[in-house]
Scaffold this active site. Structure first.
Site, PDB file in Angstrom:
ATOM      1  N   THR A 113       0.888  10.506   3.066  1.00  0.00           N
ATOM      2  CA  THR A 113       0.247  11.515   2.219  1.00  0.00           C
ATOM      3  C   THR A 113      -1.119  11.914   2.768  1.00  0.00           C
ATOM      4  OG1 THR A 113      -0.308   9.639   0.823  1.00  0.00           O
ATOM      5  CG2 THR A 113       1.376  11.126  -0.008  1.00  0.00           C
ATOM      6  N   GLU A 146      -0.154  -3.204   4.706  1.00  0.00           N
ATOM      7  CA  GLU A 146      -1.224  -2.210   4.770  1.00  0.00           C
ATOM      8  C   GLU A 146      -1.308  -1.516   6.126  1.00  0.00           C
ATOM      9  OE1 GLU A 146      -3.810  -0.553   3.750  1.00  0.00           O
ATOM     10  OE2 GLU A 146      -4.091  -1.235   1.694  1.00  0.00           O
ATOM     11  N   ASP A 147      -1.806  -0.283   6.124  1.00  0.00           N
ATOM     12  CA  ASP A 147      -2.013   0.445   7.381  1.00  0.00           C
ATOM     13  C   ASP A 147      -3.489   0.650   7.692  1.00  0.00           C
ATOM     14  OD1 ASP A 147      -2.305   2.323   5.215  1.00  0.00           O
ATOM     15  OD2 ASP A 147      -2.402   3.870   6.763  1.00  0.00           O
ATOM     16  N   ARG A 197     -10.945   8.238  -4.410  1.00  0.00           N
ATOM     17  CA  ARG A 197     -11.290   9.668  -4.495  1.00  0.00           C
ATOM     18  C   ARG A 197     -12.810   9.850  -4.547  1.00  0.00           C
ATOM     19  NH1 ARG A 197      -8.556  12.120  -9.511  1.00  0.00           N
ATOM     20  NH2 ARG A 197      -6.856  10.946  -8.577  1.00  0.00           N
ATOM     21  N   LYS A 243     -10.840  -1.291  -1.942  1.00  0.00           N
ATOM     22  CA  LYS A 243     -10.669  -1.982  -0.662  1.00  0.00           C
ATOM     23  C   LYS A 243     -11.925  -1.711   0.182  1.00  0.00           C
ATOM     24  CE  LYS A 243      -5.798  -0.736  -1.126  1.00  0.00           C
ATOM     25  NZ  LYS A 243      -4.680   0.089  -0.661  1.00  0.00           N
ATOM     26  N   SER A 294      -1.997   0.419  -4.372  1.00  0.00           N
ATOM     27  CA  SER A 294      -2.560   1.604  -3.737  1.00  0.00           C
ATOM     28  C   SER A 294      -3.854   2.007  -4.422  1.00  0.00           C
ATOM     29  CB  SER A 294      -1.550   2.753  -3.837  1.00  0.00           C
ATOM     30  OG  SER A 294      -2.167   3.984  -3.528  1.00  0.00           O
ATOM     31  N   ALA A 295      -4.769   2.587  -3.641  1.00  0.00           N
ATOM     32  CA  ALA A 295      -6.015   3.112  -4.209  1.00  0.00           C
ATOM     33  C   ALA A 295      -5.769   4.418  -4.954  1.00  0.00           C
ATOM     34  CB  ALA A 295      -7.031   3.339  -3.100  1.00  0.00           C
ATOM     35  N   SER A 296      -4.557   4.972  -4.825  1.00  0.00           N
ATOM     36  CA  SER A 296      -4.297   6.303  -5.384  1.00  0.00           C
ATOM     37  C   SER A 296      -3.913   6.280  -6.859  1.00  0.00           C
ATOM     38  CB  SER A 296      -3.187   6.988  -4.601  1.00  0.00           C
ATOM     39  OG  SER A 296      -2.892   8.233  -5.214  1.00  0.00           O
ATOM     40  N   LYS A 297      -4.590   7.139  -7.621  1.00  0.00           N
ATOM     41  CA  LYS A 297      -4.245   7.292  -9.034  1.00  0.00           C
ATOM     42  C   LYS A 297      -2.975   8.135  -9.188  1.00  0.00           C
ATOM     43  CE  LYS A 297      -9.099   6.869 -10.127  1.00  0.00           C
ATOM     44  NZ  LYS A 297     -10.315   7.692 -10.007  1.00  0.00           N
ATOM     45  N   ASN A 298      -2.477   8.668  -8.073  1.00  0.00           N
ATOM     46  CA  ASN A 298      -1.220   9.415  -8.096  1.00  0.00           C
ATOM     47  C   ASN A 298      -0.051   8.560  -7.598  1.00  0.00           C
ATOM     48  OD1 ASN A 298      -2.251  12.164  -8.872  1.00  0.00           O
ATOM     49  ND2 ASN A 298      -3.487  11.821  -7.036  1.00  0.00           N
ATOM     50  N   ASP A 332       0.877  -1.154   0.000  1.00  0.00           N
ATOM     51  CA  ASP A 332       0.000   0.000   0.000  1.00  0.00           C
ATOM     52  C   ASP A 332       0.931   1.225   0.000  1.00  0.00           C
ATOM     53  OD1 ASP A 332      -2.365   1.580   0.476  1.00  0.00           O
ATOM     54  OD2 ASP A 332      -1.731   1.734   2.558  1.00  0.00           O
ATOM     55  N   LEU A 333       0.420   2.390  -0.337  1.00  0.00           N
ATOM     56  CA  LEU A 333       1.293   3.572  -0.386  1.00  0.00           C
ATOM     57  C   LEU A 333       1.100   4.478   0.845  1.00  0.00           C
ATOM     58  CD1 LEU A 333       3.292   5.437  -1.873  1.00  0.00           C
ATOM     59  CD2 LEU A 333       1.379   6.316  -3.176  1.00  0.00           C
ATOM     60  N   ASP A 334      -0.067   5.145   0.872  1.00  0.00           N
ATOM     61  CA  ASP A 334      -0.329   6.102   1.943  1.00  0.00           C
ATOM     62  C   ASP A 334      -0.364   5.388   3.303  1.00  0.00           C
ATOM     63  OD1 ASP A 334      -1.149   8.275   3.443  1.00  0.00           O
ATOM     64  OD2 ASP A 334      -3.248   8.107   2.869  1.00  0.00           O
ATOM     65  N   LYS A 356      -9.146   7.136   4.688  1.00  0.00           N
ATOM     66  CA  LYS A 356      -7.863   6.464   4.437  1.00  0.00           C
ATOM     67  C   LYS A 356      -8.067   5.177   3.649  1.00  0.00           C
ATOM     68  CE  LYS A 356      -5.203   8.587   8.074  1.00  0.00           C
ATOM     69  NZ  LYS A 356      -4.452   8.442   9.319  1.00  0.00           N
ATOM     70  N   GLY A 357      -7.365   5.057   2.542  1.00  0.00           N
ATOM     71  CA  GLY A 357      -7.468   3.858   1.714  1.00  0.00           C
ATOM     72  C   GLY A 357      -8.704   3.832   0.821  1.00  0.00           C
ATOM     73  N   VAL A 358      -9.542   4.870   0.945  1.00  0.00           N
ATOM     74  CA  VAL A 358     -10.800   4.929   0.186  1.00  0.00           C
ATOM     75  C   VAL A 358     -10.581   5.752  -1.093  1.00  0.00           C
ATOM     76  CG1 VAL A 358     -13.186   5.757   0.298  1.00  0.00           C
ATOM     77  CG2 VAL A 358     -12.127   4.747   2.323  1.00  0.00           C
TER      78      VAL A 358
HETATM   79  P1  B16 Z   1      -6.115   9.629  -5.288  1.00  0.00           P
HETATM   80  P2  B16 Z   1      -3.592   4.161  -0.304  1.00  0.00           P
HETATM   81  C1  B16 Z   1      -5.361   6.147  -0.782  1.00  0.00           C
HETATM   82  O1  B16 Z   1      -4.042   5.658  -0.787  1.00  0.00           O
HETATM   83  C2  B16 Z   1      -5.499   7.215   0.300  1.00  0.00           C
HETATM   84  O2  B16 Z   1      -5.319   6.628   1.582  1.00  0.00           O
HETATM   85  C3  B16 Z   1      -6.883   7.807   0.233  1.00  0.00           C
HETATM   86  O3  B16 Z   1      -7.030   8.820   1.225  1.00  0.00           O
HETATM   87  C4  B16 Z   1      -7.106   8.402  -1.165  1.00  0.00           C
HETATM   88  O4  B16 Z   1      -8.417   8.948  -1.282  1.00  0.00           O
HETATM   89  C5  B16 Z   1      -6.917   7.292  -2.194  1.00  0.00           C
HETATM   90  O5  B16 Z   1      -5.611   6.751  -2.063  1.00  0.00           O
HETATM   91  C6  B16 Z   1      -7.120   7.796  -3.632  1.00  0.00           C
HETATM   92  O6  B16 Z   1      -6.119   8.722  -3.950  1.00  0.00           O
HETATM   93  O7  B16 Z   1      -7.156  10.699  -5.114  1.00  0.00           O
HETATM   94  O8  B16 Z   1      -4.707  10.157  -5.337  1.00  0.00           O
HETATM   95  O9  B16 Z   1      -6.436   8.719  -6.444  1.00  0.00           O
HETATM   96  O10 B16 Z   1      -3.637   4.136   1.197  1.00  0.00           O
HETATM   97  O11 B16 Z   1      -4.500   3.132  -0.955  1.00  0.00           O
HETATM   98  O12 B16 Z   1      -2.174   4.076  -0.823  1.00  0.00           O
HETATM   99 MG    MG Z   2      -2.879   3.222   3.304  1.00  0.00          MG
END
Ligand code: B16
Ligand code: MG
Length: 219
Positions: free
Chosen positions: A16, A170-171, A48, A146, A115-119, A8-10, A44-46
């Site tokens: 972040t 994971e956190d 956007r 998730k 990671s759930a993040s597109k960044n 996982d990232l964040d 967190k982990g959810v």
């Molecule tokens: P983005 P993870 C998650 O990262 C964040 O914890 C969560 O707060 C955020 O909304 C999600 O990524 C989507 O991020 O807007 O950058 O696509 O914990 O899955 O690494």
């Molecule tokens: Mg996380």
């Protein structure tokens, strides 16, 4: 022996969540919604889009926007967020992560991002660790976020490793549930109160060493 570690990232590789929080706060205040840290914990982990739904529901404004307005709000938050992460650098890596990636690579263990993040891709580049990653699962290509296992299964499939040979780190409770649902071995970063008494947990990423993972795997 395990053949891959899926990260996982964040909250695992770097922090972040504060940047996400400030960006959501800015967006919400423009909508007359006052966010607080307790609400942020639920994000967190959810994804956007799901985060925005939670915030609008919290502010009693869930029925006030059309689909295109909703998408514009999500994009606006992302613009705030992307602006705030431009200066992320290797010094923002959590303790022990760089050493762990190096050890895993030395032992020919595959490394992937779930990671759930597109960044995510941009961030691991800014953190200077992109070359360690054999794959980055694309969260825009998975159907369920998730706690569904989709993103972890996508990461394992991209590196061609069977889920039962993967460790997931994971956190967030939703992330641990996702790893379990994927049939992988979970390792938590945080506290047993949040992540469960039944899994291996470290309180700091400094404790995440190759030897530690080997020990957890053999138990
Ligand atoms: P983005 P993870 C998650 O990262 C964040 O914890 C969560 O707060 C955020 O909304 C999600 O990524 C989507 O991020 O807007 O950058 O696509 O914990 O899955 O690494
Ligand atoms: Mg996380």
């Amino acid at each position: 022996m395990f053949q891959a570690v899926l990260f996982d990232l964040d909250g695992v590789i770097t922090e972040t969540s504060e940047y996400h929080y400030q960006a959501w706060k800015m967006l919400a205040s423009g909508l007359g919604i006052k966010l607080n840290r307790a609400v942020n914990e639920q994000l967190k982990g959810v994804s956007r889009e799901d985060s925005l739904k939670i915030i609008l529901r919290y502010g009693g404004r869930e029925n006030d926007f059309s689909e295109s307005e909703f998408q514009a709000l999500a994009a606006k938050k992302n613009n705030y967020y992307v602006e705030s992460i431009q200066n992320v650098s290797p010094k923002d890596l959590f303790p022990g992560i760089a050493a762990l990636l190096e050890e895993l690579q030395t032992h020919q263990i595959k490394i992937a991002l779930a990671s759930a993040s597109k960044n995510g891709s941009f961030l691991i580049e800014r953190l200077g660790i992109k070359d360690y990653f054999d794959a980055i699962a694309d969260p825009s290509q998975v159907e369920h976020g998730k706690p569904a296992p989709d993103i972890f299964l996508a990461a394992a499939s991209k590196i061609g490793v069977s889920p039962d040979k993967c460790i997931g780190v994971e956190d967030a409770a939703a992330g641990i549930a996702a790893i379990k649902a994927a049939g992988m071995l979970p390792v938590g970063v945080g506290s047993p109160n949040v992540l469960g008494e039944d899994i291996a947990i470290v309180t700091t990423t400094a404790a995440l060493t190759f030897n530690y993972l080997k020990k957890v795997w053999s138990e």
